[in-house]
Design a protein around this motif. Structure first.
Motif, PDB file in Angstrom:
ATOM      1  N   THR A 144       0.830  -1.094  -0.027  1.00 48.52           N
ATOM      2  CA  THR A 144      -0.077  -0.192  -0.019  1.00 48.52           C
ATOM      3  C   THR A 144       0.907   1.323   0.032  1.00 48.52           C
ATOM      4  O   THR A 144       2.021   1.217   0.482  1.00 48.52           O
ATOM      5  CB  THR A 144      -0.895   0.227   1.269  1.00 48.52           C
ATOM      6  OG1 THR A 144       0.054   0.086   2.340  1.00 48.52           O
ATOM      7  CG2 THR A 144      -1.961  -1.101   1.495  1.00 48.52           C
ATOM      8  N   TYR A 145       0.129   2.437  -0.510  1.00 48.79           N
ATOM      9  CA  TYR A 145       0.922   3.500  -0.524  1.00 48.79           C
ATOM     10  C   TYR A 145       1.422   3.919   1.111  1.00 48.79           C
ATOM     11  O   TYR A 145       2.631   4.257   1.067  1.00 48.79           O
ATOM     12  CB  TYR A 145       0.215   4.662  -1.098  1.00 48.79           C
ATOM     13  CG  TYR A 145       0.557   6.137  -0.810  1.00 48.79           C
ATOM     14  CD1 TYR A 145       1.212   6.704  -1.694  1.00 48.79           C
ATOM     15  CD2 TYR A 145       0.337   6.588   0.433  1.00 48.79           C
ATOM     16  CE1 TYR A 145       1.624   8.027  -1.566  1.00 48.79           C
ATOM     17  CE2 TYR A 145       0.454   8.319   0.525  1.00 48.79           C
ATOM     18  CZ  TYR A 145       1.353   8.680  -0.354  1.00 48.79           C
ATOM     19  OH  TYR A 145       1.917   9.854  -0.042  1.00 48.79           O
ATOM     20  N   THR A 146       0.575   3.610   2.055  1.00 49.13           N
ATOM     21  CA  THR A 146       0.876   3.999   3.223  1.00 49.13           C
ATOM     22  C   THR A 146       2.279   3.312   3.902  1.00 49.13           C
ATOM     23  O   THR A 146       2.945   3.804   4.525  1.00 49.13           O
ATOM     24  CB  THR A 146      -0.455   3.644   4.176  1.00 49.13           C
ATOM     25  OG1 THR A 146      -1.488   4.370   3.848  1.00 49.13           O
ATOM     26  CG2 THR A 146      -0.080   4.218   5.612  1.00 49.13           C
ATOM     27  N   GLU A 147       2.134   1.993   3.548  1.00 49.00           N
ATOM     28  CA  GLU A 147       3.334   1.193   3.740  1.00 49.00           C
ATOM     29  C   GLU A 147       4.658   1.839   3.117  1.00 49.00           C
ATOM     30  O   GLU A 147       5.643   1.882   3.739  1.00 49.00           O
ATOM     31  CB  GLU A 147       3.335  -0.165   3.592  1.00 49.00           C
ATOM     32  CG  GLU A 147       2.369  -0.894   4.243  1.00 49.00           C
ATOM     33  CD  GLU A 147       1.797  -2.233   3.658  1.00 49.00           C
ATOM     34  OE1 GLU A 147       1.208  -3.035   4.270  1.00 49.00           O
ATOM     35  OE2 GLU A 147       1.880  -2.646   2.446  1.00 49.00           O
ATOM     36  N   ALA A 148       4.596   2.280   1.698  1.00 49.36           N
ATOM     37  CA  ALA A 148       5.473   2.578   1.111  1.00 49.36           C
ATOM     38  C   ALA A 148       5.992   3.850   1.582  1.00 49.36           C
ATOM     39  O   ALA A 148       7.404   4.168   1.725  1.00 49.36           O
ATOM     40  CB  ALA A 148       5.043   2.964  -0.481  1.00 49.36           C
ATOM     41  N   ILE A 149       5.499   4.742   1.983  1.00 53.29           N
ATOM     42  CA  ILE A 149       5.558   6.118   2.860  1.00 53.29           C
ATOM     43  C   ILE A 149       6.446   5.625   4.015  1.00 53.29           C
ATOM     44  O   ILE A 149       7.455   6.526   4.332  1.00 53.29           O
ATOM     45  CB  ILE A 149       4.108   6.954   3.218  1.00 53.29           C
ATOM     46  CG1 ILE A 149       3.853   7.513   1.943  1.00 53.29           C
ATOM     47  CG2 ILE A 149       4.781   8.198   4.028  1.00 53.29           C
ATOM     48  CD1 ILE A 149       4.737   8.699   1.112  1.00 53.29           C
ATOM     49  N   GLU A 150       5.971   4.829   4.817  1.00 52.62           N
ATOM     50  CA  GLU A 150       6.826   4.148   6.070  1.00 52.62           C
ATOM     51  C   GLU A 150       8.141   4.039   5.807  1.00 52.62           C
ATOM     52  O   GLU A 150       9.073   4.420   6.221  1.00 52.62           O
ATOM     53  CB  GLU A 150       6.129   3.403   6.749  1.00 52.62           C
ATOM     54  CG  GLU A 150       4.953   3.867   7.631  1.00 52.62           C
ATOM     55  CD  GLU A 150       5.453   5.056   8.663  1.00 52.62           C
ATOM     56  OE1 GLU A 150       6.314   5.026   9.116  1.00 52.62           O
ATOM     57  OE2 GLU A 150       4.708   6.193   8.348  1.00 52.62           O
ATOM     58  N   ILE A 151       8.471   3.075   4.854  1.00 56.11           N
ATOM     59  CA  ILE A 151       9.556   2.735   4.066  1.00 56.11           C
ATOM     60  C   ILE A 151      10.524   4.001   3.751  1.00 56.11           C
ATOM     61  O   ILE A 151      11.516   3.993   4.120  1.00 56.11           O
ATOM     62  CB  ILE A 151       9.404   1.680   2.866  1.00 56.11           C
ATOM     63  CG1 ILE A 151       8.613   0.603   3.679  1.00 56.11           C
ATOM     64  CG2 ILE A 151      10.580   1.154   2.366  1.00 56.11           C
ATOM     65  CD1 ILE A 151       8.106  -0.493   2.510  1.00 56.11           C
ATOM     66  N   LEU A 152       9.947   4.554   2.864  1.00 58.81           N
ATOM     67  CA  LEU A 152      10.615   5.912   2.312  1.00 58.81           C
ATOM     68  C   LEU A 152      11.034   6.761   3.420  1.00 58.81           C
ATOM     69  O   LEU A 152      12.183   7.373   3.487  1.00 58.81           O
ATOM     70  CB  LEU A 152       9.957   6.578   1.376  1.00 58.81           C
ATOM     71  CG  LEU A 152       9.590   5.674   0.022  1.00 58.81           C
ATOM     72  CD1 LEU A 152       8.504   6.414  -1.003  1.00 58.81           C
ATOM     73  CD2 LEU A 152      11.056   5.638  -0.800  1.00 58.81           C
ATOM     74  N   LYS A 153      10.141   6.996   4.199  1.00 59.72           N
ATOM     75  CA  LYS A 153      10.550   7.901   5.284  1.00 59.72           C
ATOM     76  C   LYS A 153      11.712   7.560   6.109  1.00 59.72           C
ATOM     77  O   LYS A 153      12.476   8.235   6.499  1.00 59.72           O
ATOM     78  CB  LYS A 153       9.089   8.016   6.394  1.00 59.72           C
ATOM     79  CG  LYS A 153       8.498   9.565   6.448  1.00 59.72           C
ATOM     80  CD  LYS A 153       7.971   9.840   7.536  1.00 59.72           C
ATOM     81  CE  LYS A 153       6.392   9.481   7.331  1.00 59.72           C
ATOM     82  NZ  LYS A 153       5.533   9.691   8.604  1.00 59.72           N
ATOM     83  N   ASN A 154      11.783   6.110   6.454  1.00 60.72           N
ATOM     84  CA  ASN A 154      12.910   5.868   7.221  1.00 60.72           C
ATOM     85  C   ASN A 154      13.909   5.259   6.477  1.00 60.72           C
ATOM     86  O   ASN A 154      15.055   4.502   6.718  1.00 60.72           O
ATOM     87  CB  ASN A 154      12.338   4.527   8.082  1.00 60.72           C
ATOM     88  CG  ASN A 154      11.281   4.945   9.048  1.00 60.72           C
ATOM     89  OD1 ASN A 154      11.390   5.976   9.849  1.00 60.72           O
ATOM     90  ND2 ASN A 154      10.278   4.331   9.166  1.00 60.72           N
ATOM     91  N   SER A 155      14.122   5.696   5.134  1.00 64.16           N
ATOM     92  CA  SER A 155      15.208   4.972   4.324  1.00 64.16           C
ATOM     93  C   SER A 155      16.292   5.854   4.450  1.00 64.16           C
ATOM     94  O   SER A 155      16.361   6.972   4.879  1.00 64.16           O
ATOM     95  CB  SER A 155      14.611   5.015   2.765  1.00 64.16           C
ATOM     96  OG  SER A 155      14.542   6.471   2.346  1.00 64.16           O
ATOM     97  N   LYS A 156      17.477   5.264   3.982  1.00 65.33           N
ATOM     98  CA  LYS A 156      18.833   5.975   4.235  1.00 65.33           C
ATOM     99  C   LYS A 156      18.845   7.137   3.306  1.00 65.33           C
ATOM    100  O   LYS A 156      19.102   8.166   3.811  1.00 65.33           O
ATOM    101  CB  LYS A 156      19.866   4.946   3.687  1.00 65.33           C
ATOM    102  CG  LYS A 156      20.709   4.632   4.685  1.00 65.33           C
ATOM    103  CD  LYS A 156      22.104   4.209   4.097  1.00 65.33           C
ATOM    104  CE  LYS A 156      22.624   3.071   5.018  1.00 65.33           C
ATOM    105  NZ  LYS A 156      23.735   2.256   4.434  1.00 65.33           N
TER     106      LYS A 156
END
Ligand code: ATP
Ligand code: MN
Length: 479
Positions: A320-332
């Motif tokens: 989901t977009y929401t999951e992707a945003i979490e991944i991206l927010k915490n990405s290096k």
């Protein structure tokens, strides 16, 4: 004598027969007694070698065999002694069909840059690279129609000139026969389009979706595959002003069915290329690897054929977009501020750098992102219970980013009408589209696959201008 295509000749491998071949000279090498000519006719990446006894043929004719010249040769197929092919032709009769003055002909028997080839788009069909791309492009067009035919879809020709500017997919090109120097005006000083050819303002289409949806509501499974036009002034390696789009639309399909269809369809096309274009893919793969030799090992991309097989063997991640945003927010790259556009909060539109991070770094396989915020997606998408998201899906591929954009559509008349009003889309333009929800409405879904984005992936090419015969981009409409 009837002409034999070089592809057929190499397949049949029939030593001893007399044949006629015609084509364009790639190279000529001459020694004291013989000349070797590599001839190509576009039917295959491979050339046929022609061997000419220089003591037999007219000196003038031999001199006219230069790179780019068109010739016709009758001769005997013999087992080859030196060349990479197992056969060659012993020439008995030579005819110069069309000379190519070496002082003027721009293609040389060496490697040219892709940029240079773009400047001579009318001649680049004679280069090995563009020949391979052209054959693969044809193959993919055929496979698209074959896939849909096999699955009971009907092809719909949707209009290229559209009266609606609410297709919602980008800036449009106006279509008008009015004289720009003498525009008719209304009493209030606006341009009077009632005097224009269609009696209203018209544009080139950015998508055939709205029309193809009406065909869905009656034919069940339909698709359109046509040219689309976007006047977006984005000079990127993934955008064209004129490109081809494949848009299936299916009655009774929800978002899950839509994802299944997209994944199955893409895999079919890739498998088709592997099965039918192996020589051309191998050529492009070698070319790419040659290009990447200079790069450090960890920066080289996966070998082309391996990459295509990799996509076939892996299920696409569904996120989901929401999951992707979490991944991206915490990405290096986000934390180290390496992204050009930092991801701060839910609601942000994803850029190609984010899409590629998800695919290439995080999931390491194609990703289908679903359930986007309604605010960044088109009006016709199915509104979710949460009141914030819509049932959208983008399919993201390595090196490309978005290759498909689609959704389940809003089939509820009231909800769709409300959204149209919210966004200020004139309802009087949308009457026929709304009618599909008023009369016999059904759950339905569809998507758009950018044909040139698919071509980029399958060929491994880096620039979209190199996978379409005559690219249209800002400041460029030569040829
Ligand atoms: P992008 O964000 O990459 O510009 P988009 O969101 O505008 O794409 P859609 O309107 O969803 O794209 O169009 C469907 C598909 O058409 C895209 O997934 C992409 O494959 C292709 N596409 C869109 N714009 C272009 C373009 N200018 N040139 C080539 N292909 C395009
Ligand atoms: Mn776009």
């Amino acid at each position: 004598m009837k002409r034999t295509e070089i592809k057929t000749l190499l397949q049949e491998n029939a030593v001893g027969v007399e044949v006629n071949v015609r084509g364009w000279v790639r190279t000529k090498r001459a020694s004291k007694n013989v000349a070797f000519v590599a001839l190509n006719d576009g039917s295959t990446i491979h050339n046929i070698q022609i061997v000419l006894d220089v003591n037999v043929f007219d000196k003038n004719d031999l001199a006219k065999i230069t790179t780019g010249a068109a010739i016709s040769v009758d001769g005997e197929v013999v087992a080859s002694q030196g060349s990479v092919q197992s056969i060659e032709i012993n020439a008995k009769r030579l005819e110069i069909l069309g000379e190519a003055n070496p002082d003027e002909y721009p293609l040389q028997p060496k490697k040219h840059s892709l940029e240079f080839l773009r400047e001579i788009a009318h001649l680049r069909f004679r280069s090995s690279t563009f020949g391979a791309i052209t054959r693969i492009r044809h193959s993919m067009i055929f496979a698209v129609h074959q896939y849909f035919t096999m699955h009971g879809f009907f092809n719909i020709h949707t209009p290229i000139i559209t009266g609606s500017d609410a297709e919602g997919a980008g800036e449009m090109f106006h279509v008008s026969t009015l004289d720009p120097n003498h525009l008719p005006k209304t009493e209030t000083g606006e341009i009077d389009y009632s005097k224009d050819f269609f009696g209203k303002e018209t544009n080139l289409t950015v998508s055939g979706q709205l029309e193809v949806e009406t065909a869905m509501a009656g034919m069940s499974k339909v698709y359109t595959f046509g040219p689309t036009f976007r006047a977006e002034n984005s000079n990127t390696s993934r955008h064209l002003a004129e490109f081809w789009m494949i848009e299936p639309e299916v009655a009774f399909n929800d978002l899950i069915d839509n994802m299944d269809l997209a994944e199955d369809f893409l895999k079919y096309l890739i498998q088709y290329a592997l099965d039918h274009n192996s020589d051309d893919l191998q050529f492009l793969s070698n070319r790419l690897q040659e290009e990447e030799k200079g790069k450090p090992e960890d920066q080289r991309s996966m070998e082309l054929i391996e990459k295509l097989k990799f996509v076939l063997e892996n299920e696409f991640a569904r996120v989901t977009y929401t999951e992707a945003i979490e991944i991206l927010k915490n990405s290096k790259p986000n934390k180290k501020k390496k992204f050009q556009y930092l991801i701060e909060e839910w609601g942000a539109d994803l850029q190609s750098e984010h899409e590629r991070f998800l695919v290439e770094k995080h999931f390491q396989k194609p990703v289908i992102l679903i359930d986007y915020p309604a605010s960044i997606k088109a009006f016709y998408m199915k509104q979710s219970e949460d009141g914030k998201t819509v049932r959208a899906m983008d399919v993201l591929f390595p090196q490309i980013g978005e290759i498909i954009g689609g959704s389940q559509r809003e089939e509820n008349y009231q909800k769709l009408k409300r959204r149209i009003t919210e966004l200020g889309i004139p309802e009087k333009e949308m009457w026929w589209y709304l009618d599909t929800r008023k009369f016999g409405t059904v759950v339905h879904s569809g998507f758009g696959l950018g044909f040139e984005r698919l071509m980029l992936f399958v060929t491994g090419m880096g620039n979209i201008r190199d996978v379409i015969p005559f690219p249209r981009t800002p400041q460029n409409a030569e040829f």
